[in-house]
Design a protein around this motif. Structure first.
Motif, PDB file in Angstrom:
ATOM      1  N   GLN A  72      16.129  21.598 -24.173  1.00 27.66           N
ATOM      2  CA  GLN A  72      14.825  22.632 -23.704  1.00 27.66           C
ATOM      3  C   GLN A  72      14.786  23.431 -24.915  1.00 27.66           C
ATOM      4  OE1 GLN A  72      14.693  25.908 -20.457  1.00 27.66           O
ATOM      5  NE2 GLN A  72      14.689  23.918 -19.519  1.00 27.66           N
ATOM      6  N   ASN A  73      13.390  24.065 -24.991  1.00 26.60           N
ATOM      7  CA  ASN A  73      13.239  25.387 -26.093  1.00 26.60           C
ATOM      8  C   ASN A  73      14.265  26.444 -25.834  1.00 26.60           C
ATOM      9  OD1 ASN A  73      11.851  25.896 -23.702  1.00 26.60           O
ATOM     10  ND2 ASN A  73       9.920  26.549 -25.038  1.00 26.60           N
ATOM     11  N   SER A  74      14.722  26.787 -24.647  1.00 26.73           N
ATOM     12  CA  SER A  74      15.707  27.931 -24.554  1.00 26.73           C
ATOM     13  C   SER A  74      16.891  27.493 -25.023  1.00 26.73           C
ATOM     14  CB  SER A  74      15.761  27.879 -23.137  1.00 26.73           C
ATOM     15  OG  SER A  74      16.371  26.883 -22.392  1.00 26.73           O
ATOM     16  N   GLU A 105       4.752  26.763 -22.393  1.00 25.68           N
ATOM     17  CA  GLU A 105       3.782  26.786 -23.680  1.00 25.68           C
ATOM     18  C   GLU A 105       2.727  27.845 -23.129  1.00 25.68           C
ATOM     19  OE1 GLU A 105       0.564  23.627 -25.061  1.00 25.68           O
ATOM     20  OE2 GLU A 105       2.113  22.878 -23.767  1.00 25.68           O
ATOM     21  N   PRO A 106       2.166  28.657 -24.094  1.00 30.15           N
ATOM     22  CA  PRO A 106       1.097  29.322 -23.769  1.00 30.15           C
ATOM     23  C   PRO A 106      -0.125  28.795 -23.189  1.00 30.15           C
ATOM     24  CG  PRO A 106       2.021  30.069 -26.012  1.00 30.15           C
ATOM     25  CD  PRO A 106       2.704  28.645 -25.470  1.00 30.15           C
ATOM     26  N   GLY A 107      -0.446  29.537 -22.122  1.00 25.85           N
ATOM     27  CA  GLY A 107      -1.880  29.117 -21.388  1.00 25.85           C
ATOM     28  C   GLY A 107      -1.172  27.810 -20.106  1.00 25.85           C
ATOM     29  N   GLU A 119       6.355  31.275 -26.093  1.00 28.56           N
ATOM     30  CA  GLU A 119       5.082  32.077 -27.056  1.00 28.56           C
ATOM     31  C   GLU A 119       5.974  31.777 -28.357  1.00 28.56           C
ATOM     32  OE1 GLU A 119       5.208  35.944 -25.646  1.00 28.56           O
ATOM     33  OE2 GLU A 119       3.708  35.450 -23.940  1.00 28.56           O
ATOM     34  N   VAL A 120       7.413  31.952 -28.406  1.00 23.06           N
ATOM     35  CA  VAL A 120       7.731  31.988 -30.076  1.00 23.06           C
ATOM     36  C   VAL A 120       8.325  30.529 -30.386  1.00 23.06           C
ATOM     37  CG1 VAL A 120       8.489  34.384 -29.592  1.00 23.06           C
ATOM     38  CG2 VAL A 120      10.311  32.795 -29.159  1.00 23.06           C
ATOM     39  N   LEU A 125      10.357  27.877 -35.131  1.00 28.93           N
ATOM     40  CA  LEU A 125      10.689  26.601 -35.949  1.00 28.93           C
ATOM     41  C   LEU A 125       9.944  27.201 -37.299  1.00 28.93           C
ATOM     42  CD1 LEU A 125       9.853  23.904 -33.419  1.00 28.93           C
ATOM     43  CD2 LEU A 125      11.851  24.469 -34.343  1.00 28.93           C
ATOM     44  N   ASP A 126       8.822  27.652 -37.516  1.00 29.74           N
ATOM     45  CA  ASP A 126       8.201  28.072 -38.693  1.00 29.74           C
ATOM     46  C   ASP A 126       9.258  29.104 -39.420  1.00 29.74           C
ATOM     47  OD1 ASP A 126       5.808  26.822 -38.657  1.00 29.74           O
ATOM     48  OD2 ASP A 126       4.896  28.244 -37.638  1.00 29.74           O
TER      49      ASP A 126
END
Length: 375
Positions: A72-74, A105-107, A119-120, A125-126
């Motif tokens: 998960q992104n967390s 995910e935003p939205g 949001e981040v 990743l960038d």
């Protein structure tokens, strides 16, 4: 939607034969398919995401093939250190394909603990200079994308990421489900435990269904929630939160309600509990041997002796309870022993389909909890 079978076979055809990570609700269908189609040594459900990057690195060093780490992104936070100081192309240049569920995910409506992480996710990743793509929800396009990302990993010898939106994958039901025959469900055991506690007891509960069940139990009993800190995120850190409170509030009995997956994720935290040895801390691990909240994939909860580990780390007492008869001894285990005490409650995998979520915000929970502590 993307067929998990086609996606998995694309990865295998591209030379991927190792999968490791921590299951996620957005990836549960893919993780289930991997579980059913890979042997245990090539689909390793790791204690945490950082450990998964380590396992993947070992696989690459010994085979030369690109491994997959799912999360998960967390879980990116747990993986940042090994991704930056081990796998990065400026260090050892390890090609690892990350498959990341994009909660928050935003939205897209999601729970409060996922909003900031959502949001981040792409900016993070960038910042780490990890090439990524958001997987298309078209089957043919997804297959092409997956193949390109594996090849990019191999060609540049660095981590790449595929980010997965909600409802990207088609449904797949796990065949190798973790099962056990313990008599009580987690929710039933929770109710018995809460009924046995003194009215001024303080509870720190772990992320996932356990905190949701605790909230609904308080509602059903007509009780307020000020005694409970619901750790809706930060998997694996509830015991450390409870330790911090126990040290500052020695006149209150502090309970950590933990899960087996969360306990394993940051198991080293109990060494601090044992060393500092707060007499008022009771650590309860509800062990069903599964990551139930995110698809039911097995943990190693039944493969280790949690009580022996706790004693080795300095807990004064440790009890494992699994039968109806043993559950009757639970109040005495709590009342007759100084902490830190470890209580392992072995429970079956079972939760209500209509289980709700807290109706208060995390900030409201925090403020009521701190007021209860006299702050």
């Amino acid at each position: 939607m993307v067929s998990v079978e086609n996606f998995y076979n694309t990865l295998r055809n591209a030379g991927v034969d190792m999968f490791t990570g921590v299951p996620d609700s957005l990836l549960k269908d893919l993780c289930a398919y991997i579980t059913d189609n890979s042997d245990a040594s090539h689909n390793i459900i790791a204690a945490n995401e950082g450990a998964a990057v380590g396992i993947a690195t070992g696989h690459y060093l010994s085979t030369g093939s690109v491994p997959v780490v799912y999360m998960q992104n967390s879980g990116i936070g747990n993986a940042v250190n090994p991704l930056m100081s081990l796998a990065d192309e400026k260090v050892y240049a390890i090609p690892v394909l990350l498959i990341i569920g994009w909660r928050g995910e935003p939205g897209i409506h999601d729970e409060p603990q996922h909003v900031k992480q959502g949001e981040v996710t792409l900016p993070l990743l960038d910042a780490m200079q990890i090439p990524y793509t958001v997987l298309p929800d078209d089957d043919a396009a997804a297959i092409v994308t997956a193949g390109k990302m594996v090849n990019g990993c191999r060609r540049l010898s660095k981590p790449h990421a595929i980010v997965i939106r909600k409802n990207t994958f088609g449904k797949y039901r796990l065949k190798k489900e973790a099962v056990n025959d313990y008599p009580l469900s987690r929710e039933e055991a929770l109710a018995r435990l809460v009924h046995s506690l003194d009215s001024d007891s303080v509870i720190v509960s772990t992320t996932g269904k356990l905190s949701r069940e605790l909230f609904e139990l308080r509602e059903a009993l007509g009780q307020d929630h000020s005694h409970d800190f619901l750790t809706v995120g930060s998997m694996g850190h509830s015991s450390s939160i409870a330790l911090g409170i126990a040290l500052e509030k020695p006149d209150r009995r502090i309970f950590c309600f933990d899960g087996d997956g969360a306990f394993l994720m940051h198991m080293g935290a109990i060494s601090n509990i044992g060393a500092l040895s707060p007499k008022n801390l009771v650590h309860v691990v509800f062990n069903n041997g599964a990551h139930e909240s995110v698809g039911g994939q097995p943990t190693l909860g039944f493969n280790i002796d949690i009580c022996a580990v706790a004693r080795a780390c300095g807990y004064r007492e440790a009890f494992s309870i699994s039968t109806e008869e043993e559950f009757h001894t639970l109040p005495n285990c709590i009342k007759e022993n100084e902490g830190p005490v470890m209580i392992e409650l072995r429970v079956r995998i079972d939760s209500r389909d209509n289980l709700g979520r807290p109706t208060t915000t995390p900030v409201e929970n925090k403020e009521a909890f701190m007021k209860n502590l006299g702050i």
